[in-house]
Enzyme design. Structure first.
Site, short mmCIF file in Angstrom:
data_model
loop_
_atom_site.label_atom_id
_atom_site.label_comp_id
_atom_site.label_asym_id
_atom_site.label_seq_id
_atom_site.Cartn_x
_atom_site.Cartn_y
_atom_site.Cartn_z
N HIS A 26 23.59 51.63 17.39
CA HIS A 26 23.48 52.14 16.02
C HIS A 26 24.86 52.12 15.38
O HIS A 26 25.90 52.07 16.06
CB HIS A 26 22.91 53.56 16.00
CG HIS A 26 23.86 54.63 16.47
ND1 HIS A 26 24.70 55.30 15.62
CD2 HIS A 26 24.11 55.14 17.72
CE1 HIS A 26 25.42 56.19 16.31
NE2 HIS A 26 25.09 56.10 17.59
N CYS A 27 24.87 52.12 14.05
CA CYS A 27 26.13 52.22 13.32
C CYS A 27 26.11 53.52 12.53
O CYS A 27 25.50 54.50 12.96
CB CYS A 27 26.35 51.00 12.42
SG CYS A 27 25.07 50.76 11.19
N VAL A 28 26.71 53.56 11.35
CA VAL A 28 26.82 54.81 10.60
C VAL A 28 25.47 55.26 10.05
O VAL A 28 25.17 56.46 10.02
CB VAL A 28 27.83 54.65 9.44
CG1 VAL A 28 27.92 55.93 8.63
CG2 VAL A 28 29.20 54.29 9.99
#
Length: 471
Positions: A26-28
């Site tokens: 996942h990212c932000v």
């Protein structure tokens, strides 16, 4: 039981189950999946999940927009799926199985230049500030700059060039390092190769044009002479040299016995790469880079520049979807090296602003829809700060017409941008803060372009949205 456990179970089923997931991270704001069979992902089903705010596919990754709580969602997803999460780098590596050749090239370019962007942005801000204090004649009836009347600011100007020169003139060092880092070879050899391209022993690249051919220093090998020319700020020569080093190292590492590899591999790889860089690749790369930047510069500054601005402004957002926009980084850097600034990057920043303004129109249209605003507002903010994917994929493309309205606004802003020869010192933050990287004499024209990129997409989106009864 986690807060998002039920939604996580539903998402697991909707992406095709555990067996269809090659990797997940996942990212932000987004869950990033590499799916063994992307066709098994049930997008309509995913978009019905309360926690999911939208989906899109980019660079071989299937991404689900969750929002600022994505880290909590990710933990619950890992718990219910039994899948061990991996790093974003591992996801990118696994995603290459879903990319075609062109996408792989664009992805490689992005991974090479991405680590350099913070330094380039910093350098651009420094150049912009220096221009304000040493190039704007605002004092004593417009005859002197701040540096002319103040020793302090003159000293600041001189000191800041230490950083500016390191960022731009020594750029090949960063490029060579980044290529070796990405390709998994010896990074210090990449750094040394880059240093040989900008060594003080060589004629500075910026002095070549003003130096007579007979006065250019040469290496004299008796049977042949080679010009001792540096490649300060040159992109393509550095890229070509770095990849040559990478493949030489891999070749020698493969054929050399382990007992002598510590001596043979670095020595042969580096010496041959430096020879290739200065004897063959440097001149070829310089010629290619200059040709590309000259063609783009003619398009931006020539008789038909407003047509170029309209076309580029209109198509840049679609280029983001395909990933082809990563090529612009190399072109921008070459323009900066050849012409002291780039007129391409301001239009990129304006395209980002225009897509954010289209989302702002959607925010207005859906102001009574609390669920929609959970996606719209963060997407708009991130877009105005230069991160366009949540806005483009999470909002504008889902409704279609805001995306087109943003493209139209960007095209109009691009026309004004090229008509006024708006120029940036360097690549900057690709949104509203981008004005900080614009050359002082272009700041007013860029501010006008920003106003167009905000107002036109917003108004068009609201008008079309009302006709379509979007709420």
């Amino acid at each position: 039981m986690g807060k998002y456990q039920e939604d996580a179970k539903e998402l697991l089923a909707a992406v095709g189950g555990k067996e269809n997931i090659a990797a997940v991270s996942h990212c932000v704001t987004r869950m990033r999946f590499v799916l063994n069979d992307p066709a098994k992902a049930d997008v309509p089903r995913i978009e019905k999940i309360k926690s999911a705010k939208g989906t899109f596919t980019q660079a071989g990754q299937f991404q689900v927009i969750i929002g600022n709580t994505v880290s909590e969602f990710y933990n619950d997803f890992v718990a219910v799926s039994g899948i061990e999460g991996v790093s974003k780098e591992a996801v990118k590596s696994a995603a290459k199985q879903n990319q075609n050749r062109l996408q792989k090239v664009m992805s490689a370019l992005a991974e090479i230049f991405a680590p350099l962007i913070p330094a380039i942005i910093t350098g651009g801000l420094i150049l912009g500030f220096r221009n304000c204090i040493d190039s704007l004649y605002l004092f004593e009836d417009g005859t002197k700059t701040l540096c002319d009347i103040s020793q302090f600011w003159s000293g600041v100007d001189s000191f800041l060039w230490l950083i500016g020169e390191a960022v731009f003139h020594m750029l090949p060092v960063g490029i060579c390092w980044s290529v070796t880092k990405k390709m998994g070879t010896t990074q210090i050899l990449g750094i040394i190769l880059g240093l040989t391209l900008v060594s003080g022993q060589l004629l500075n690249a910026y002095s070549v044009a003003t130096t007579a051919a007979a006065d250019i220093p040469k290496w004299d090998f008796g049977f042949i002479q080679v010009n001792m020319i540096g490649y300060q700020a040159q992109v393509i020569p550095a890229v070509l040299a770095a990849f040559t080093l990478v493949y030489l190292e891999k070749f020698f590492r493969k054929i050399c016995p382990a007992v002598i590899s510590m001596i043979v591999v670095p020595f042969c790889s580096l010496v041959l790469a430096v020879m290739a860089a200065h004897f063959v690749l440097g001149p070829i790369g310089w010629t290619i880079g200059s040709a590309i930047s000259s063609v783009v510069y003619v398009g931006i500054s020539g008789s038909f520049r407003v047509v170029f601005g309209a076309i580029f402004g209109f198509i840049y957002a679609p280029l983001v979807i395909t990933g082809l926009h990563h090529m612009s980084n190399a072109i921008d850097l070459q323009l900066i090296a050849d012409f002291g600034g780039t007129m391409l990057w301001p239009m990129i920043a304006l395209s980002n602003i225009a897509q954010g303004s289209a989302v702002l129109g959607v925010i207005y249209l859906q102001r009574k829809n609390a669920d929609a605003q959970e996606v719209n507002v963060p997407a708009c903010i991130s877009c105005y700060l230069g991160v366009t994917e949540p806005a483009i994929f999470g909002v504008n493309l889902k409704l279609n017409f805001p995306f087109l309205c943003g493209m139209i606004g960007s095209a109009i802003a691009g026309v004004v941008c090229t008509a006024t020869s708006t120029t940036a010192n360097a690549i900057g933050v690709g949104g509203l803060p981008g004005i900080l990287s614009i050359q002082p004499q272009s700041m007013l024209s860029f501010a006008l372009c920003m106003l167009i990129a905000v107002v036109v997409p917003f108004v068009l989106t609201v008008i079309v949205g009302k006709k379509k009864h979007v709420q």
